[in-house]
Design an enzyme around this catalytic site. Structure first.
Site, PDB file in Angstrom:
ATOM      1  N   GLN A  78       0.768  -1.239   0.000  1.00 46.07           N
ATOM      2  CA  GLN A  78       0.000   0.000   0.000  1.00 46.07           C
ATOM      3  C   GLN A  78       0.803   1.295   0.000  1.00 46.07           C
ATOM      4  O   GLN A  78       0.489   2.218  -0.756  1.00 46.07           O
ATOM      5  CB  GLN A  78      -0.960   0.024   1.205  1.00 46.07           C
ATOM      6  CG  GLN A  78      -1.886   1.214   1.213  1.00 46.07           C
ATOM      7  CD  GLN A  78      -2.869   1.231   2.372  1.00 46.07           C
ATOM      8  OE1 GLN A  78      -3.477   2.256   2.657  1.00 46.07           O
ATOM      9  NE2 GLN A  78      -3.043   0.124   3.042  1.00 46.07           N
ATOM     10  N   SER A  79       1.822   1.406   0.839  1.00 44.66           N
ATOM     11  CA  SER A  79       2.487   2.712   0.991  1.00 44.66           C
ATOM     12  C   SER A  79       3.106   3.201  -0.307  1.00 44.66           C
ATOM     13  O   SER A  79       2.873   4.333  -0.739  1.00 44.66           O
ATOM     14  CB  SER A  79       3.543   2.642   2.102  1.00 44.66           C
ATOM     15  OG  SER A  79       4.515   1.651   1.798  1.00 44.66           O
TER      16      SER A  79
ATOM     17  N   GLU B 159       1.155  -1.042   8.630  1.00 41.93           N
ATOM     18  CA  GLU B 159       0.287   0.086   8.961  1.00 41.93           C
ATOM     19  C   GLU B 159       0.136   0.328  10.468  1.00 41.93           C
ATOM     20  O   GLU B 159       0.440   1.402  10.980  1.00 41.93           O
ATOM     21  CB  GLU B 159      -1.096  -0.137   8.328  1.00 41.93           C
ATOM     22  CG  GLU B 159      -2.177   0.822   8.781  1.00 41.93           C
ATOM     23  CD  GLU B 159      -1.931   2.255   8.351  1.00 41.93           C
ATOM     24  OE1 GLU B 159      -2.110   3.156   9.188  1.00 41.93           O
ATOM     25  OE2 GLU B 159      -1.560   2.472   7.197  1.00 41.93           O
TER      26      GLU B 159
ATOM     27  N   ASP C  98       0.393   3.815   6.013  1.00 43.06           N
ATOM     28  CA  ASP C  98       0.690   3.422   4.638  1.00 43.06           C
ATOM     29  C   ASP C  98       0.379   4.533   3.638  1.00 43.06           C
ATOM     30  O   ASP C  98       1.269   5.115   3.029  1.00 43.06           O
ATOM     31  CB  ASP C  98      -0.108   2.163   4.276  1.00 43.06           C
ATOM     32  CG  ASP C  98       0.582   0.888   4.745  1.00 43.06           C
ATOM     33  OD1 ASP C  98       1.819   0.860   4.777  1.00 43.06           O
ATOM     34  OD2 ASP C  98      -0.115  -0.077   5.067  1.00 43.06           O
TER      35      ASP C  98
ATOM     36  N   GLY D 119      -8.289  20.861  19.331  1.00 42.90           N
ATOM     37  CA  GLY D 119      -7.971  22.272  19.118  1.00 42.90           C
ATOM     38  C   GLY D 119      -8.611  23.142  20.189  1.00 42.90           C
ATOM     39  O   GLY D 119      -9.082  22.658  21.220  1.00 42.90           O
ATOM     40  N   GLY D 120      -8.647  24.420  19.925  1.00 42.36           N
ATOM     41  CA  GLY D 120      -9.189  25.346  20.906  1.00 42.36           C
ATOM     42  C   GLY D 120     -10.702  25.419  20.928  1.00 42.36           C
ATOM     43  O   GLY D 120     -11.272  26.092  21.787  1.00 42.36           O
TER      44      GLY D 120
END
Length: 415
Positions: A17-18, A139, A168, A247-248
């Site tokens: 895959q990668s 993976e 991947d 996040g904020g």
């Protein structure tokens, strides 16, 4: 219309895959990707997770569009000469073999430079230089080593890997950027270079906000936007944060109408500060807009659990699509939890080419993910994946071999 990478020839030594993610993206942008496979077997994913006997699996077809396949026995001396001819004709060699495999084949960086000093050699490896560089990585190993698993899941449960293939496919995307950057630099220097994308590094790059939080935790001992605050405890490392936004702007996944029978009847809801008053109006808690315990982001942090519980009482009266339609009127950030079935059937994704139907000579029609990156002057046409060795004669002819020479190489088992 011309393609962005017209004229670029890629020698694709990748599998699973990668690497194929990287080379497929380059092929979509117009590069001529020549996939080198083992005669009689090919990429192992051709036969993995098959849903139709003796037909290339979806695993393979969805990662190898727009490529040409040749079969070469690289251990055969004459096959090695064919490979040398390909190296001389190509611009980039991409590989995701185990560490040292290319060297053992006789194609060290120095040898490749002798054959073609302009060649870019791009590699996916599990780890970069260090104590683990010789380890084989898949993976989920990459997700664990790159910091994703330790920060995913709920605090009272074990680490969890993501359904997204960030190890991947994520590393393949990083490698593609490295390749086009190296090609651009080559226009200035005339030289090729080595490009390395380590899976651990790629995952960590996608987890950078967690490294941010580790430093904040080291300095303050707490992180107020995490669900552990104010009543939970923080240890030395960034904890698993459930469905917190990272996040904020605090966010959480909430039940919608039908959740009892539909495992995806949920919506992601963000209590963004600029629209707080609108949120209060929508859920029928207008008094929260001015209440000192709820009016400001800082005041709301200790009450997030109660706030989301109240919002969920409202979302449970609506389907996820009804809730989204209402919330979008007021610019309240939200998003439905879409199943793979819903995504596959979404007309807008078909229209933009994000979901594409492809016809295959042995499989028939199937759905695949199209190019996620759209260029206005280089539109992507998703073409089917190649059959094993389908283009061997074609590529050999382009290299200058005569029909008689090709026949002799085939008889010798080189191709």
């Amino acid at each position: 219309m011309s393609k962005a990478l017209d004229g670029v020839r890629i020698l694709d030594f990748t599998h699973v895959q990668s690497g194929p993610t990287c080379t497929q993206l380059l092929a979509w942008f117009g590069a001529d990707v020549i996939k080198v496979e083992r005669a009689g077997a090919g990429d192992i994913t051709r036969e993995q997770l098959r849903d139709i006997p003796e037909v290339d699996s979806l695993y393979f077809t969805m990662l190898n569009h727009n490529k040409r396949s040749v079969t070469i026995d690289t251990k055969n001396p004459e096959g090695k000469l064919v490979l040398e001819a390909l190296i001389q004709k190509c611009d980039v060699l991409v590989e995701n073999f185990a560490p040292g495999a290319l060297d053992r084949m006789g194609f060290t960086w120095e040898r490749i430079q002798e054959l073609n000093p302009r060649m870019v050699v791009a590699s996916v490896k599990g780890f970069g230089p260090g104590p683990y560089e010789d380890c084989k990585v898949y993976e989920n190993v990459a997700q664990c080593a790159g910091g994703a698993a330790s920060t995913t899941g709920f605090d009272d449960g074990p680490p969890v890997v993501s359904g997204a293939q960030i190890g991947d496919s994520g590393t393949g995307l990083h490698l593609a950027l490295g390749i086009v950057t190296a090609l651009y630099q080559r226009t200035q220097t005339g030289r090729g270079q080595k490009v390395l994308a380590a899976m651990q590094d790629g995952v960590l790059n996608l987890c950078r906000v967690k490294l941010r939080d580790q430093q904040r935790l080291d300095r303050t001992g707490t992180m107020k936007e995490y669900p552990q605050y104010p009543n939970g405890t923080f240890g030395e490392a960034v904890p698993r944060a459930g469905n917190a936004s990272g996040g904020g702007q605090p966010g959480w996944i909430l039940k919608c109408k039908g959740w009892e029978t539909d495992p995806n009847a949920y919506i992601y809801f963000i209590t963004q500060a600029p629209v707080w008053a609108k949120i209060c109006n929508v859920i029928g808690k207008e008094e929260w807009a001015t209440d000192p315990n709820y009016a400001t982001p800082a005041a709301r942090l200790p009450h997030l659990k109660d706030i989301f519980a109240e919002i969920e009482r409202w979302t449970m009266t609506k389907t996820k699509f009804e809730a989204m339609q209402i919330l979008n009127k007021y610019d309240i950030p939200c998003g439905p939890i879409l199943s793979m079935k819903e995504i596959a059937e979404e007309p807008s994704l078909r229209k933009t080419g994000t979901i594409v139907e492809v016809d295959h000579p042995t499989r028939g029609k199937y759905l695949t993910v199209g190019n996620p990156i759209k260029l206005s002057d280089s539109p992507t046409e998703v073409k089917r994946s190649p059959l094993l060795g389908e283009h061997t004669d074609e590529v050999m002819t382009e290299l200058g071999y005569s029909p008689e020479q090709i026949s002799a190489l085939r008889t010798a088992g080189a191709i």
